[in-house]
Design a protein around this motif. Structure first.
Motif, PDB file in Angstrom:
ATOM      1  N   LEU A 224       0.851  -1.178   0.000  1.00 17.15           N
ATOM      2  CA  LEU A 224       0.000   0.000   0.000  1.00 17.15           C
ATOM      3  C   LEU A 224       0.890   1.232   0.000  1.00 17.15           C
ATOM      4  O   LEU A 224       2.069   1.168   0.354  1.00 17.15           O
ATOM      5  CB  LEU A 224      -0.904   0.003   1.232  1.00 17.15           C
ATOM      6  N   THR A 225       0.328   2.385  -0.367  1.00 21.35           N
ATOM      7  CA  THR A 225       1.119   3.621  -0.415  1.00 21.35           C
ATOM      8  C   THR A 225       1.722   3.940   0.943  1.00 21.35           C
ATOM      9  O   THR A 225       2.885   4.333   1.046  1.00 21.35           O
ATOM     10  CB  THR A 225       0.239   4.794  -0.893  1.00 21.35           C
ATOM     11  N   ARG A 226       0.952   3.747   2.011  1.00 22.42           N
ATOM     12  CA  ARG A 226       1.470   4.058   3.349  1.00 22.42           C
ATOM     13  C   ARG A 226       2.613   3.123   3.724  1.00 22.42           C
ATOM     14  O   ARG A 226       3.539   3.506   4.445  1.00 22.42           O
ATOM     15  CB  ARG A 226       0.360   3.994   4.399  1.00 22.42           C
ATOM     16  N   GLU A 227       2.579   1.890   3.227  1.00 25.78           N
ATOM     17  CA  GLU A 227       3.653   0.950   3.513  1.00 25.78           C
ATOM     18  C   GLU A 227       4.920   1.323   2.744  1.00 25.78           C
ATOM     19  O   GLU A 227       6.030   1.200   3.264  1.00 25.78           O
ATOM     20  CB  GLU A 227       3.207  -0.471   3.179  1.00 25.78           C
ATOM     21  N   LEU A 228       4.742   1.816   1.511  1.00 24.22           N
ATOM     22  CA  LEU A 228       5.890   2.301   0.746  1.00 24.22           C
ATOM     23  C   LEU A 228       6.501   3.508   1.443  1.00 24.22           C
ATOM     24  O   LEU A 228       7.725   3.632   1.532  1.00 24.22           O
ATOM     25  CB  LEU A 228       5.466   2.666  -0.678  1.00 24.22           C
ATOM     26  N   ARG A 229       5.654   4.396   1.958  1.00 24.86           N
ATOM     27  CA  ARG A 229       6.147   5.562   2.696  1.00 24.86           C
ATOM     28  C   ARG A 229       6.970   5.130   3.911  1.00 24.86           C
ATOM     29  O   ARG A 229       8.042   5.687   4.182  1.00 24.86           O
ATOM     30  CB  ARG A 229       4.972   6.442   3.142  1.00 24.86           C
ATOM     31  N   GLN A 230       6.483   4.151   4.628  1.00 23.82           N
ATOM     32  CA  GLN A 230       7.204   3.663   5.805  1.00 23.82           C
ATOM     33  C   GLN A 230       8.585   3.146   5.432  1.00 23.82           C
ATOM     34  O   GLN A 230       9.565   3.405   6.140  1.00 23.82           O
ATOM     35  CB  GLN A 230       6.396   2.557   6.497  1.00 23.82           C
ATOM     36  N   GLU A 231       8.670   2.418   4.314  1.00 28.61           N
ATOM     37  CA  GLU A 231       9.956   1.879   3.890  1.00 28.61           C
ATOM     38  C   GLU A 231      10.910   2.980   3.448  1.00 28.61           C
ATOM     39  O   GLU A 231      12.105   2.941   3.762  1.00 28.61           O
ATOM     40  CB  GLU A 231       9.756   0.867   2.752  1.00 28.61           C
ATOM     41  N   LEU A 232      10.404   3.981   2.745  1.00 29.73           N
ATOM     42  CA  LEU A 232      11.261   5.078   2.298  1.00 29.73           C
ATOM     43  C   LEU A 232      11.727   5.924   3.480  1.00 29.73           C
ATOM     44  O   LEU A 232      12.867   6.402   3.501  1.00 29.73           O
ATOM     45  CB  LEU A 232      10.527   5.943   1.267  1.00 29.73           C
ATOM     46  N   GLU A 233      10.858   6.109   4.461  1.00 28.27           N
ATOM     47  CA  GLU A 233      11.259   6.821   5.674  1.00 28.27           C
ATOM     48  C   GLU A 233      12.359   6.050   6.389  1.00 28.27           C
ATOM     49  O   GLU A 233      13.332   6.636   6.889  1.00 28.27           O
ATOM     50  CB  GLU A 233      10.067   7.012   6.605  1.00 28.27           C
ATOM     51  N   LYS A 234      12.211   4.740   6.441  1.00 28.32           N
ATOM     52  CA  LYS A 234      13.196   3.899   7.107  1.00 28.32           C
ATOM     53  C   LYS A 234      14.565   4.033   6.437  1.00 28.32           C
ATOM     54  O   LYS A 234      15.591   4.161   7.104  1.00 28.32           O
ATOM     55  CB  LYS A 234      12.732   2.435   7.072  1.00 28.32           C
ATOM     56  N   ILE A 235      14.568   4.040   5.109  1.00 26.71           N
ATOM     57  CA  ILE A 235      15.828   4.061   4.360  1.00 26.71           C
ATOM     58  C   ILE A 235      16.468   5.442   4.345  1.00 26.71           C
ATOM     59  O   ILE A 235      17.658   5.595   4.645  1.00 26.71           O
ATOM     60  CB  ILE A 235      15.588   3.595   2.908  1.00 26.71           C
ATOM     61  N   PHE A 236      15.676   6.477   4.013  1.00 26.72           N
ATOM     62  CA  PHE A 236      16.257   7.788   3.724  1.00 26.72           C
ATOM     63  C   PHE A 236      16.155   8.799   4.866  1.00 26.72           C
ATOM     64  O   PHE A 236      16.822   9.832   4.816  1.00 26.72           O
ATOM     65  CB  PHE A 236      15.609   8.360   2.456  1.00 26.72           C
ATOM     66  N   ILE A 237      15.331   8.524   5.867  1.00 21.90           N
ATOM     67  CA  ILE A 237      15.238   9.441   6.998  1.00 21.90           C
ATOM     68  C   ILE A 237      15.877   8.848   8.242  1.00 21.90           C
ATOM     69  O   ILE A 237      16.712   9.482   8.898  1.00 21.90           O
ATOM     70  CB  ILE A 237      13.765   9.821   7.296  1.00 21.90           C
ATOM     71  N   ARG A 238      15.525   7.596   8.557  1.00 18.00           N
ATOM     72  CA  ARG A 238      16.091   6.985   9.759  1.00 18.00           C
ATOM     73  C   ARG A 238      17.399   6.242   9.462  1.00 18.00           C
ATOM     74  O   ARG A 238      18.040   5.722  10.377  1.00 18.00           O
ATOM     75  CB  ARG A 238      15.072   6.017  10.377  1.00 18.00           C
ATOM     76  N   ASN A 239      17.772   6.193   8.169  1.00 26.47           N
ATOM     77  CA  ASN A 239      19.040   5.572   7.747  1.00 26.47           C
ATOM     78  C   ASN A 239      19.183   4.135   8.238  1.00 26.47           C
ATOM     79  O   ASN A 239      20.270   3.685   8.586  1.00 26.47           O
ATOM     80  CB  ASN A 239      20.230   6.399   8.244  1.00 26.47           C
TER      81      ASN A 239
END
Length: 292
Positions: free
Chosen positions: A143-158
């Motif tokens: 889902l879009t929200r799940e994609l957002r969570q993954e991108l936040e994990k990679i590019f914001i929380r490193n």
């Protein structure tokens, strides 16, 4: 300043990913001609605007034959030690075809021909980008929200992304085994709350049902062994390049036992932040009057 190349299969969600990165503070440009990529990267790196997380460039098959020039650009960046991250969004052919049919859009390489032929041609032409990718995300079931969570994990929380998304799925055998299941476990050997009048209308998400299913200790032993198996299998799946794993847990109707065990397994797997993880109960609301 971080530079992200967002690429992948047409219809896999690159536009959505760019919008998410923009929300996360990235300066985003879509469909930039390859001939301008190096100049854009040079300018953005020099300026390094305050308050900006980085820059993201969307590149795909719309660049035509020029897309292959990215191999030379990557080589130049490697030699100059310019930091960049290649994000490749993938999706199964079946889901891509479904998305194109639902939106009534033509695949950029299909012309007036069949969509599947265009997808096959695109896979060949973007294959080198997938090989260069630092992160591959399969959006087939996201889902879009799940994609957002993954991108936040990679590019914001490193946080490290292991390129694997795990779905724990409960189901009822009487409604059929899920077609996309990779691993199927049958928990019909456990105590069945369906035969307890006061529990029949409840589900495996509730403590009373969970306690009933786990009475006698067999469920806990099973969960321990199942968790150990997942601890062994998942890292090996990651090493083999698998990016989607569906663990299906079934009982008769998909309302009590399978839900309880799937919920417990999901809780155990949550300790691994490096895996994308979600839980679904496919049949929990079916046959509410008679569901087992």
């Amino acid at each position: 300043m971080r530079l992200v190349i967002v690429t992948g299969m047409s219809g896999a969600g690159k536009t959505i990913a760019l919008k998410i990165l923009e929300d996360l503070g990235f300066y985003c440009v879509d469909n930039l001609p390859v001939s301008l990529v190096e100049k854009f990267a040079e300018l953005i790196m020099e300026r390094d605007p305050d308050g900006m997380e980085g820059a993201a460039i969307g590149l795909d098959i719309r660049n035509g034959e020029g897309l292959s020039e990215m191999s030379h650009i990557f080589q130049n960046w490697d030699e100059k030690k310019i930091p960049y991250h290649v994000l490749f969004l993938d999706c199964s052919d079946e889901i891509l075809i479904k998305r194109y049919k639902e939106t009534r859009r033509a695949h950029p390489l299909a012309g007036r021909g069949r969509i599947d032929k265009g997808i096959a041609r695109e896979r060949e032409q973007v294959g080198f980008l997938k090989k260069r990718a630092d992160t591959i995300i399969d959006t087939s079931m996201l889902l879009t929200r799940e994609l957002r969570q993954e991108l936040e994990k990679i590019f914001i929380r490193n946080q490290k992304f292991a390129n694997l998304y795990v779905t724990v799925l409960s189901f009822g055998f009487k409604y059929g085994i899920p077609a996309d299941a990779d691993l199927v476990f049958d928990v019909r050997f456990l105590p069945n709350p369906y035969y307890v009048e006061e529990l029949r209308s409840h589900t495996g998400e509730e403590k009373e049902v969970q306690d009933y299913v786990r009475q006698g200790g067999k469920a806990d032993i099973f969960l321990e062994k199942l968790s150990d198996m997942m601890e062994f299998l998942i890292p090996n799946y990651i090493a083999e390049g698998k990016n989607q794993l569906v663990i299906a847990v079934g009982c008769t109707g998909g309302k009590h036992r399978s839900v309880a065990i799937a919920t417990a397994l999901y809780s155990r797997l949550k300790a691994h932040s490096e895996w994308g993880l979600k839980i679904e109960h496919r049949d929990i609301d079916k046959d509410s009057k008679r569901g087992k």
